[in-house]
Motif scaffolding. Structure first.
Motif, PDB file in Angstrom:
ATOM      1  N   ALA A 191       0.778  -1.070  -0.047  1.00 22.48           N
ATOM      2  CA  ALA A 191       0.040  -0.123  -0.041  1.00 22.48           C
ATOM      3  C   ALA A 191       0.871   1.272   0.072  1.00 22.48           C
ATOM      4  O   ALA A 191       0.504   2.413  -0.710  1.00 22.48           O
ATOM      5  CB  ALA A 191      -0.866  -0.054   1.204  1.00 22.48           C
ATOM      6  N   GLN A 192       1.920   1.241   0.770  1.00 25.81           N
ATOM      7  CA  GLN A 192       2.782   2.391   0.794  1.00 25.81           C
ATOM      8  C   GLN A 192       3.526   2.627  -0.602  1.00 25.81           C
ATOM      9  O   GLN A 192       3.635   3.758  -1.106  1.00 25.81           O
ATOM     10  CB  GLN A 192       4.152   2.253   1.736  1.00 25.81           C
ATOM     11  CG  GLN A 192       3.685   2.378   2.995  1.00 25.81           C
ATOM     12  CD  GLN A 192       4.909   1.911   3.965  1.00 25.81           C
ATOM     13  OE1 GLN A 192       5.356   0.725   4.112  1.00 25.81           O
ATOM     14  NE2 GLN A 192       5.547   3.103   4.597  1.00 25.81           N
ATOM     15  N   ILE A 193       3.964   1.426  -1.213  1.00 22.90           N
ATOM     16  CA  ILE A 193       4.603   1.538  -2.655  1.00 22.90           C
ATOM     17  C   ILE A 193       3.703   2.145  -3.696  1.00 22.90           C
ATOM     18  O   ILE A 193       3.942   2.839  -4.365  1.00 22.90           O
ATOM     19  CB  ILE A 193       5.023   0.124  -3.038  1.00 22.90           C
ATOM     20  CG1 ILE A 193       6.453  -0.155  -2.312  1.00 22.90           C
ATOM     21  CG2 ILE A 193       5.561   0.259  -4.478  1.00 22.90           C
ATOM     22  CD1 ILE A 193       6.715  -1.781  -2.178  1.00 22.90           C
ATOM     23  N   ASP A 194       2.265   1.675  -3.656  1.00 25.51           N
ATOM     24  CA  ASP A 194       1.281   2.339  -4.338  1.00 25.51           C
ATOM     25  C   ASP A 194       0.878   3.330  -4.258  1.00 25.51           C
ATOM     26  O   ASP A 194       0.852   4.359  -5.274  1.00 25.51           O
ATOM     27  CB  ASP A 194      -0.006   1.311  -4.179  1.00 25.51           C
ATOM     28  CG  ASP A 194      -0.074  -0.305  -4.811  1.00 25.51           C
ATOM     29  OD1 ASP A 194       1.087  -0.414  -5.633  1.00 25.51           O
ATOM     30  OD2 ASP A 194      -0.712  -1.021  -4.412  1.00 25.51           O
ATOM     31  N   HIS A 195       0.792   4.032  -3.054  1.00 21.02           N
ATOM     32  CA  HIS A 195       0.729   5.440  -2.747  1.00 21.02           C
ATOM     33  C   HIS A 195       1.913   6.096  -3.291  1.00 21.02           C
ATOM     34  O   HIS A 195       1.472   7.399  -3.904  1.00 21.02           O
ATOM     35  CB  HIS A 195       0.586   5.544  -1.178  1.00 21.02           C
ATOM     36  CG  HIS A 195       0.043   7.145  -1.017  1.00 21.02           C
ATOM     37  ND1 HIS A 195      -1.087   7.661  -1.161  1.00 21.02           N
ATOM     38  CD2 HIS A 195       0.776   8.001  -0.253  1.00 21.02           C
ATOM     39  CE1 HIS A 195      -1.106   8.835  -0.890  1.00 21.02           C
ATOM     40  NE2 HIS A 195       0.097   9.150  -0.361  1.00 21.02           N
ATOM     41  N   GLY A 196       3.196   5.778  -2.930  1.00 18.02           N
ATOM     42  CA  GLY A 196       4.065   6.486  -3.590  1.00 18.02           C
ATOM     43  C   GLY A 196       4.104   6.394  -4.839  1.00 18.02           C
ATOM     44  O   GLY A 196       4.556   7.594  -5.483  1.00 18.02           O
ATOM     45  N   LYS A 197       3.862   5.481  -5.661  1.00 18.87           N
ATOM     46  CA  LYS A 197       3.790   5.387  -7.321  1.00 18.87           C
ATOM     47  C   LYS A 197       2.900   6.533  -7.690  1.00 18.87           C
ATOM     48  O   LYS A 197       3.009   7.342  -8.514  1.00 18.87           O
ATOM     49  CB  LYS A 197       3.432   4.126  -7.567  1.00 18.87           C
ATOM     50  CG  LYS A 197       3.506   3.769  -9.236  1.00 18.87           C
ATOM     51  CD  LYS A 197       3.161   2.575  -9.710  1.00 18.87           C
ATOM     52  CE  LYS A 197       2.948   2.480 -11.034  1.00 18.87           C
ATOM     53  NZ  LYS A 197       2.666   1.108 -11.505  1.00 18.87           N
ATOM     54  N   SER A 198       1.821   6.518  -7.056  1.00 16.57           N
ATOM     55  CA  SER A 198       0.897   7.692  -7.475  1.00 16.57           C
ATOM     56  C   SER A 198       1.329   9.183  -7.224  1.00 16.57           C
ATOM     57  O   SER A 198       1.141  10.030  -8.040  1.00 16.57           O
ATOM     58  CB  SER A 198      -0.610   7.345  -6.470  1.00 16.57           C
ATOM     59  OG  SER A 198      -1.551   8.407  -6.958  1.00 16.57           O
ATOM     60  N   THR A 199       1.971   9.247  -5.980  1.00 18.44           N
ATOM     61  CA  THR A 199       2.450  10.740  -5.757  1.00 18.44           C
ATOM     62  C   THR A 199       3.535  10.882  -6.804  1.00 18.44           C
ATOM     63  O   THR A 199       3.667  11.963  -7.302  1.00 18.44           O
ATOM     64  CB  THR A 199       2.913  10.845  -4.227  1.00 18.44           C
ATOM     65  OG1 THR A 199       1.879  10.521  -3.470  1.00 18.44           O
ATOM     66  CG2 THR A 199       3.519  11.980  -3.948  1.00 18.44           C
ATOM     67  N   TYR A 200       4.471  10.075  -7.047  1.00 22.41           N
ATOM     68  CA  TYR A 200       5.431  10.263  -7.974  1.00 22.41           C
ATOM     69  C   TYR A 200       5.063  10.333  -9.321  1.00 22.41           C
ATOM     70  O   TYR A 200       5.156  11.532 -10.055  1.00 22.41           O
ATOM     71  CB  TYR A 200       6.181   8.982  -8.236  1.00 22.41           C
ATOM     72  CG  TYR A 200       7.495   8.903  -9.125  1.00 22.41           C
ATOM     73  CD1 TYR A 200       8.727   9.678  -8.573  1.00 22.41           C
ATOM     74  CD2 TYR A 200       7.231   8.519 -10.451  1.00 22.41           C
ATOM     75  CE1 TYR A 200       9.856   9.729  -9.555  1.00 22.41           C
ATOM     76  CE2 TYR A 200       8.161   8.916 -11.369  1.00 22.41           C
ATOM     77  CZ  TYR A 200       9.433   9.621 -10.873  1.00 22.41           C
ATOM     78  OH  TYR A 200      10.441   9.578 -12.007  1.00 22.41           O
ATOM     79  N   ALA A 201       3.846   9.810  -9.736  1.00 21.51           N
ATOM     80  CA  ALA A 201       3.232  10.238 -10.985  1.00 21.51           C
ATOM     81  C   ALA A 201       2.751  11.695 -11.163  1.00 21.51           C
ATOM     82  O   ALA A 201       2.763  12.233 -12.249  1.00 21.51           O
ATOM     83  CB  ALA A 201       2.011   9.079 -11.372  1.00 21.51           C
ATOM     84  N   GLU A 202       2.161  11.934 -10.273  1.00 22.99           N
ATOM     85  CA  GLU A 202       1.615  13.461  -9.972  1.00 22.99           C
ATOM     86  C   GLU A 202       2.637  14.390  -9.742  1.00 22.99           C
ATOM     87  O   GLU A 202       2.259  15.499 -10.285  1.00 22.99           O
ATOM     88  CB  GLU A 202       0.345  13.285  -8.907  1.00 22.99           C
ATOM     89  CG  GLU A 202      -0.298  14.625  -8.694  1.00 22.99           C
ATOM     90  CD  GLU A 202      -1.226  14.682  -7.440  1.00 22.99           C
ATOM     91  OE1 GLU A 202      -1.489  15.569  -6.971  1.00 22.99           O
ATOM     92  OE2 GLU A 202      -1.431  13.468  -7.037  1.00 22.99           O
ATOM     93  N   ARG A 203       3.501  14.368  -8.793  1.00 24.12           N
ATOM     94  CA  ARG A 203       4.440  15.567  -8.703  1.00 24.12           C
ATOM     95  C   ARG A 203       5.930  15.140  -8.997  1.00 24.12           C
ATOM     96  O   ARG A 203       6.503  16.263  -9.124  1.00 24.12           O
ATOM     97  CB  ARG A 203       4.553  15.277  -7.087  1.00 24.12           C
ATOM     98  CG  ARG A 203       3.069  15.362  -6.330  1.00 24.12           C
ATOM     99  CD  ARG A 203       2.690  16.645  -6.515  1.00 24.12           C
ATOM    100  NE  ARG A 203       1.400  16.859  -5.900  1.00 24.12           N
ATOM    101  CZ  ARG A 203       0.988  18.058  -5.247  1.00 24.12           C
ATOM    102  NH1 ARG A 203       1.180  19.164  -5.696  1.00 24.12           N
ATOM    103  NH2 ARG A 203      -0.145  18.108  -4.415  1.00 24.12           N
ATOM    104  N   CYS A 204       6.240  14.086  -9.405  1.00 20.30           N
ATOM    105  CA  CYS A 204       7.587  13.904  -9.786  1.00 20.30           C
ATOM    106  C   CYS A 204       8.130  13.704 -11.373  1.00 20.30           C
ATOM    107  O   CYS A 204       9.200  13.996 -11.613  1.00 20.30           O
ATOM    108  CB  CYS A 204       8.358  12.832  -8.712  1.00 20.30           C
ATOM    109  SG  CYS A 204       7.897  13.076  -7.141  1.00 20.30           S
TER     110      CYS A 204
END
Length: 117
Positions: A39-52
């Protein structure tokens, strides 16, 4: 009957609040070996796609730019968190006022899960 109704509403509200708190705790927790949960990895992937990804590339590398290949980022969580929060050398903006500590921890979970061997 009226007291029962108010009591039921209060109990349901308490259960809902506890459920939300538990879900947040589980999302932020690591497994028993200290590895990030999916779940952490998935949330990080989403944040990465949006912000990074617009600077660092959709696959954590953006050839032809000064941004580093994040798949080769050193295994240094403290350095990562400091860089994300404070920015770096006027090339990377600070994200400490935009991303929460949980968001940044989840980004680390995602990036470290994709590290090149």
């Amino acid at each position: 009957m009226r007291n029962t109704s108010h009591r039921t509403v209060a109990i349901l509200a308490t259960v809902a609040a506890l459920t939300v708190a538990l879900a947040a705790t589980v999302r932020a927790a690591d497994d028993s070996n200290g590895n990030p949960l999916q779940a952490q990895i998935d949330h990080g992937k989403s944040t990465y796609a949006e912000r990074c990804s617009h600077c660092h590339g959709p696959n954590m590398m953006n050839s032809g730019t000064i941004t580093p290949d994040l798949r080769a980022f050193p295994d240094d969580k403290t350095r990562f968190i400091t860089t994300v929060k404070n920015g770096k050398n006027n090339r990377m903006p600070p994200w400490g006022d935009v991303l929460s500590d949980d968001d940044i921890a989840n980004l680390w979970a995602f990036i470290s899960s994709r590290r090149k061997p």
